[in-house]
Design a protein around this motif. Structure first.
Motif, PDB file in Angstrom:
ATOM      1  N   LYS A 207      44.234  50.777 -84.863  1.00 53.58           N
ATOM      2  CA  LYS A 207      45.198  51.499 -85.751  1.00 53.58           C
ATOM      3  C   LYS A 207      46.579  50.327 -85.841  1.00 53.58           C
ATOM      4  N   ARG A 208      47.077  49.750 -84.959  1.00 55.57           N
ATOM      5  CA  ARG A 208      48.034  48.856 -85.201  1.00 55.57           C
ATOM      6  C   ARG A 208      47.594  47.764 -85.897  1.00 55.57           C
ATOM      7  N   PHE A 209      46.594  47.453 -85.663  1.00 56.34           N
ATOM      8  CA  PHE A 209      45.963  46.248 -86.625  1.00 56.34           C
ATOM      9  C   PHE A 209      45.997  46.600 -88.209  1.00 56.34           C
ATOM     10  N   SER A 210      45.614  47.978 -88.468  1.00 55.39           N
ATOM     11  CA  SER A 210      45.460  48.527 -89.902  1.00 55.39           C
ATOM     12  C   SER A 210      46.895  48.493 -90.541  1.00 55.39           C
ATOM     13  N   LEU A 211      47.848  48.644 -89.523  1.00 51.41           N
ATOM     14  CA  LEU A 211      49.377  48.794 -90.090  1.00 51.41           C
ATOM     15  C   LEU A 211      49.825  47.381 -90.520  1.00 51.41           C
ATOM     16  N   ILE A 212      49.394  46.322 -89.661  1.00 55.35           N
ATOM     17  CA  ILE A 212      49.987  44.977 -89.853  1.00 55.35           C
ATOM     18  C   ILE A 212      49.085  44.179 -90.829  1.00 55.35           C
ATOM     19  N   SER A 213      47.481  44.747 -91.133  1.00 62.23           N
ATOM     20  CA  SER A 213      46.905  43.934 -91.843  1.00 62.23           C
ATOM     21  C   SER A 213      47.237  43.530 -93.268  1.00 62.23           C
ATOM     22  N   PRO A 214      48.000  44.127 -93.954  1.00 58.49           N
ATOM     23  CA  PRO A 214      48.398  43.889 -95.197  1.00 58.49           C
ATOM     24  C   PRO A 214      49.144  42.557 -95.083  1.00 58.49           C
ATOM     25  N   ILE A 215      50.198  42.337 -94.042  1.00 61.27           N
ATOM     26  CA  ILE A 215      50.779  41.221 -93.793  1.00 61.27           C
ATOM     27  C   ILE A 215      49.735  40.089 -93.506  1.00 61.27           C
ATOM     28  N   LEU A 216      48.816  40.167 -92.924  1.00 68.65           N
ATOM     29  CA  LEU A 216      47.952  39.275 -92.450  1.00 68.65           C
ATOM     30  C   LEU A 216      47.001  38.762 -93.761  1.00 68.65           C
ATOM     31  N   ASN A 217      46.793  39.738 -94.923  1.00 69.09           N
ATOM     32  CA  ASN A 217      45.818  39.460 -95.946  1.00 69.09           C
ATOM     33  C   ASN A 217      46.900  39.057 -97.105  1.00 69.09           C
ATOM     34  N   GLY A 218      48.252  38.695 -96.874  1.00 70.25           N
ATOM     35  CA  GLY A 218      49.067  37.962 -97.904  1.00 70.25           C
ATOM     36  C   GLY A 218      49.340  39.081 -98.680  1.00 70.25           C
ATOM     37  N   GLN A 219      49.102  40.274 -98.663  1.00 69.69           N
ATOM     38  CA  GLN A 219      49.369  41.348 -99.692  1.00 69.69           C
ATOM     39  C   GLN A 219      51.121  41.754 -99.773  1.00 69.69           C
ATOM     40  N   VAL A 220      51.746  40.983 -98.565  1.00 74.94           N
ATOM     41  CA  VAL A 220      53.172  41.407 -98.466  1.00 74.94           C
ATOM     42  C   VAL A 220      54.135  40.063 -98.700  1.00 74.94           C
ATOM     43  N   ASN A 221      54.876  40.482 -99.697  1.00 72.76           N
ATOM     44  CA  ASN A 221      55.844  39.217 -99.948  1.00 72.76           C
ATOM     45  C   ASN A 221      57.052  39.392 -98.962  1.00 72.76           C
ATOM     46  N   ASN A 222      57.506  40.329 -98.415  1.00 72.58           N
ATOM     47  CA  ASN A 222      58.593  40.351 -97.714  1.00 72.58           C
ATOM     48  C   ASN A 222      58.309  41.248 -96.415  1.00 72.58           C
ATOM     49  N   ARG A 223      57.971  40.734 -95.394  1.00 75.38           N
ATOM     50  CA  ARG A 223      57.636  41.301 -94.140  1.00 75.38           C
ATOM     51  C   ARG A 223      58.767  42.460 -93.892  1.00 75.38           C
ATOM     52  N   LYS A 224      59.934  41.797 -93.582  1.00 71.41           N
ATOM     53  CA  LYS A 224      61.126  42.844 -93.449  1.00 71.41           C
ATOM     54  C   LYS A 224      60.995  44.003 -94.138  1.00 71.41           C
ATOM     55  N   ASP A 225      60.853  43.942 -95.324  1.00 75.23           N
ATOM     56  CA  ASP A 225      60.849  45.159 -96.352  1.00 75.23           C
ATOM     57  C   ASP A 225      59.726  45.781 -95.882  1.00 75.23           C
ATOM     58  N   TYR A 226      58.544  45.189 -95.605  1.00 80.30           N
ATOM     59  CA  TYR A 226      57.249  46.089 -95.374  1.00 80.30           C
ATOM     60  C   TYR A 226      57.535  46.779 -93.806  1.00 80.30           C
ATOM     61  N   TYR A 227      58.056  46.285 -93.001  1.00 76.24           N
ATOM     62  CA  TYR A 227      58.363  46.929 -91.750  1.00 76.24           C
ATOM     63  C   TYR A 227      59.277  48.176 -91.889  1.00 76.24           C
ATOM     64  N   ALA A 228      60.250  48.065 -92.814  1.00 74.22           N
ATOM     65  CA  ALA A 228      60.981  49.152 -93.114  1.00 74.22           C
ATOM     66  C   ALA A 228      60.419  50.301 -93.725  1.00 74.22           C
ATOM     67  N   GLN A 229      59.301  49.712 -94.652  1.00 76.09           N
ATOM     68  CA  GLN A 229      58.538  50.818 -95.614  1.00 76.09           C
ATOM     69  C   GLN A 229      57.816  51.495 -94.334  1.00 76.09           C
ATOM     70  N   ILE A 230      56.882  50.820 -93.633  1.00 76.05           N
ATOM     71  CA  ILE A 230      56.008  51.535 -92.696  1.00 76.05           C
ATOM     72  C   ILE A 230      56.657  52.519 -91.740  1.00 76.05           C
ATOM     73  N   SER A 231      57.983  51.863 -91.201  1.00 78.82           N
ATOM     74  CA  SER A 231      58.640  52.620 -90.258  1.00 78.82           C
ATOM     75  C   SER A 231      59.079  54.011 -90.681  1.00 78.82           C
ATOM     76  N   SER A 232      59.472  54.016 -91.975  1.00 77.38           N
ATOM     77  CA  SER A 232      59.980  55.101 -92.639  1.00 77.38           C
ATOM     78  C   SER A 232      59.150  56.438 -92.673  1.00 77.38           C
ATOM     79  N   LYS A 233      57.709  56.244 -92.222  1.00 78.13           N
ATOM     80  CA  LYS A 233      56.697  57.292 -92.611  1.00 78.13           C
ATOM     81  C   LYS A 233      56.249  57.373 -90.965  1.00 78.13           C
ATOM     82  N   PRO A 234      56.023  58.876 -90.412  1.00 76.71           N
ATOM     83  CA  PRO A 234      55.178  58.874 -89.272  1.00 76.71           C
ATOM     84  C   PRO A 234      53.807  58.407 -89.389  1.00 76.71           C
ATOM     85  N   VAL A 235      53.216  58.038 -88.049  1.00 76.77           N
ATOM     86  CA  VAL A 235      52.131  57.166 -88.155  1.00 76.77           C
ATOM     87  C   VAL A 235      51.238  58.451 -87.224  1.00 76.77           C
TER      88      VAL A 235
END
Length: 119
Positions: free
Chosen positions: A53-81
């Motif tokens: 599950k943790r891997f599924s949350l960080i996989s867009p970063i690993l696949n190069g689908q994320v331009n800004n990691r900090k923004d992505y972290y903020a986006q993911i943390s804004s929703k319950p998991v």
């Protein structure tokens, strides 16, 4: 003249002592020991499910689908998991970033909830 508060002093002392014992059991070494016992109870299957599950949350970063990691972290943390074993949780951007760093250092095994060293 006797004070009316005198008979209640032993009771107040007992309450203070019990409060101190409870507080000490929930903080410091007592709390860490209880936390360790809970971690040790996780089966390997549950630990693997949490890592995936943790891997599924960080996989867009690993696949190069994320331009800004900090923004992505903020986006993911804004929703319950929905996390296996733990249920619905909200994680801070720093926690998600730590999962990314853990994965980069140690792969999928590094995303499993670990055991603390007994010391």
């Amino acid at each position: 003249m006797k004070s009316t508060a005198t008979p209640y002093f032993p009771l107040l002392e007992q309450i203070t002592m019990v409060t101190s014992v409870v507080k000490n059991s929930l903080t410091g070494h007592g709390f860490l020991k209880m936390q360790q016992e809970v971690r040790n109870m996780l089966s390997e299957e549950v630990r693997n499910a949490i890592a995936l599950k943790r891997f599924s949350l960080i996989s867009p970063i690993l696949n190069g689908q994320v331009n800004n990691r900090k923004d992505y972290y903020a986006q993911i943390s804004s929703k319950p998991v929905e996390m296996p074993h733990y249920g619905i949780r909200k994680y801070s951007p720093k926690t998600i970033e730590s999962w990314y760093c853990d994965y980069m250092r140690g792969g999928l095994d590094a995303l499993k909830p670990g055991y603390r060293k007994q010391g």
